[in-house]
Scaffold this motif. Structure first.
Motif, short mmCIF file in Angstrom:
data_model
loop_
_atom_site.label_atom_id
_atom_site.label_comp_id
_atom_site.label_asym_id
_atom_site.label_seq_id
_atom_site.Cartn_x
_atom_site.Cartn_y
_atom_site.Cartn_z
N GLN A 355 -24.88 80.72 17.75
CA GLN A 355 -23.54 81.98 17.24
C GLN A 355 -22.26 81.37 15.81
O GLN A 355 -21.30 82.39 15.71
CB GLN A 355 -23.09 82.08 18.36
N ARG A 356 -21.97 80.02 16.96
CA ARG A 356 -20.71 79.73 15.84
C ARG A 356 -21.03 79.94 14.44
O ARG A 356 -20.56 80.30 13.31
CB ARG A 356 -20.79 78.65 15.90
N LYS A 359 -21.07 83.03 13.37
CA LYS A 359 -19.79 83.97 13.11
C LYS A 359 -19.58 83.69 11.59
O LYS A 359 -18.43 84.68 10.94
CB LYS A 359 -18.93 83.28 14.14
N CYS A 377 -11.90 85.52 12.39
CA CYS A 377 -13.11 85.46 13.68
C CYS A 377 -12.87 85.93 14.47
O CYS A 377 -11.81 85.35 15.59
CB CYS A 377 -13.62 83.73 13.31
#
Length: 377
Positions: A355-356, A359, A377
């Motif tokens: 998920q990082r 992003k 972010c």
């Protein structure tokens, strides 16, 4: 075996039964070998030691001839052939699905498999739009099934050893990183290749290649991205309908600043160079160097002066040939988690690491679209 798997016991009498959709593609073939065979497969004799924990029970593709050829060339004797993905998902002989269809279909095909209660191994990219990425995440979070996104470079021993050095403070406090991914991806006029020129089909250069540099940055920095700035440039040699070069700056909440560069249009050859700089040492990987000087590093903690380390890794990130990728490592990791119905904490679709990465990808796309505006972010 991953440390998170040690507490449970894998039933060695059971094999994970896998179906591959998009079975005629290059990567599907390499992943099939990783699932069907224990170690090496000899393409000349079509023989290899069969895996003790997994097997290919189905192939699915619209090209029946190519699918039959794939079954024959890899000696996938248990594989039933399907031209309908829905029919394959209904098969009781399938526990898990490897999704290796064109990029723009990834999210829909992965969601269907999860809704059919199958474990999912998803070839990168995660998705080609932010909306599809969100839909897939929501499905993965709800599902109890094992998922894994194929950032295959995570399983190379060069990256595993580098990650361990960083965790052991070999370089002191990390300050900055640099990762590149430059690889002139193969594109021909055939239907199997021409789609790579299309932004609609591929999602663009980041899903096609730059995502590898982003993923390794996230793996090694191991922190949350705070802001992203990206500038992109159009193709210079081939007729991509999207920008093929990205220069990305990422700030992380642990203070690390990272430069990420990607280009899928041209390069001298496969280029995945990278650098880690800290207060107590440095690590450099330069793929164009001779093998003996490809890796250079120093560490005050380990009393090592900056010098070459020819013995550091067997798996070097220096080939764009999918048949040379470490598919056995990544597939076997997925299979071990799936046989125990465990989530993959590092590479599961809903994991913190993945998920990082997502992003940063979508912040980069937005920043590039707004002429390099910094995105928080």
């Amino acid at each position: 075996m991953d440390k998170t798997l040690k507490k449970g016991v894998i039933n060695m009498d059971k094999k994970l039964k896998i179906g591959i959709v998009g079975a005629s593609g290059w990567m599907a073939g390499a992943l099939a070998i990783g699932a069907e065979y224990e170690k090496e497969f000899n393409p000349k004799t079509k023989q290899g030691e069969k895996s003790k924990i997994s097997k290919i029970n189905a192939l699915c593709d619209l090209d029946e001839k190519a699918m039959q050829e794939r079954k024959d060339e890899l000696n996938l004797d248990s594989a039933e052939l399907f031209t309908s993905y829905d029919k394959m998902l209904k098969s009781e002989n399938i526990d898990a699905v490897i999704v290796a269809v064109p990029n723009n279909l990834h999210a829909d095909f992965a969601i269907k498999a999860l809704e059919a209660e199958k474990h999912v191994f998803l070839e990168k990219p995660y998705a080609t739009t932010k909306e599809d990425s969100k839909r897939l995440l929501e499905t993965a979070v709800k599902s109890k099934k094992t998922t894994k996104l194929d950032y295959i470079l995570f399983h190379y021993d060069e990256q595993e050893k580098l990650r361990n050095l960083i965790k052991n403070d070999a370089f002191g406090q990390m300050a900055s990183t640099y990762f590149s991914y430059r690889h002139p991806i193969k594109v021909s006029d055939t239907a199997e290749q021409i789609w790579k020129l299309s932004k609609e089909k591929t999602g663009g250069a980041i899903p096609m290649g730059t995502c590898h540099a982003i993923s390794l940055t996230v793996l090694q920095v191991d922190a949350n991205p705070v802001s992203v700035t990206c500038q992109s440039a159009p193709s210079k040699i081939r007729n991509f309908d999207y920008d093929t070069q990205q220069d990305i700056m990422v700030s992380f909440d642990n203070g690390v600043r990272s430069l990420i560069q990607g280009n899928i249009d041209f390069a001298e050859k496969y280029d995945a160079r990278h650098t880690i700089i800290g207060t107590g040492g440095q690590f450099d990987y330069t793929p164009y160097n001779p093998l003996e000087s490809r890796i250079m590093w120093s560490s005050k903690k380990f009393k090592r002066e900056y010098s070459a380390d020819a013995s550091f890794a067997n798996d070097h990130l220096d080939s764009g040939n999918v048949w040379e990728h470490k598919c056995g490592k990544t597939i076997k990791s997925f299979v071990e988690y799936a046989l125990k119905d465990k989530k993959d904490p590092l590479m599961g679709l809903e994991s913190k690491t993945i998920q990082r990465i997502e992003k940063i990808i979508w912040a980069s796309e937005l920043s590039a679209a707004e002429n390099g505006k910094t995105i928080v972010c």
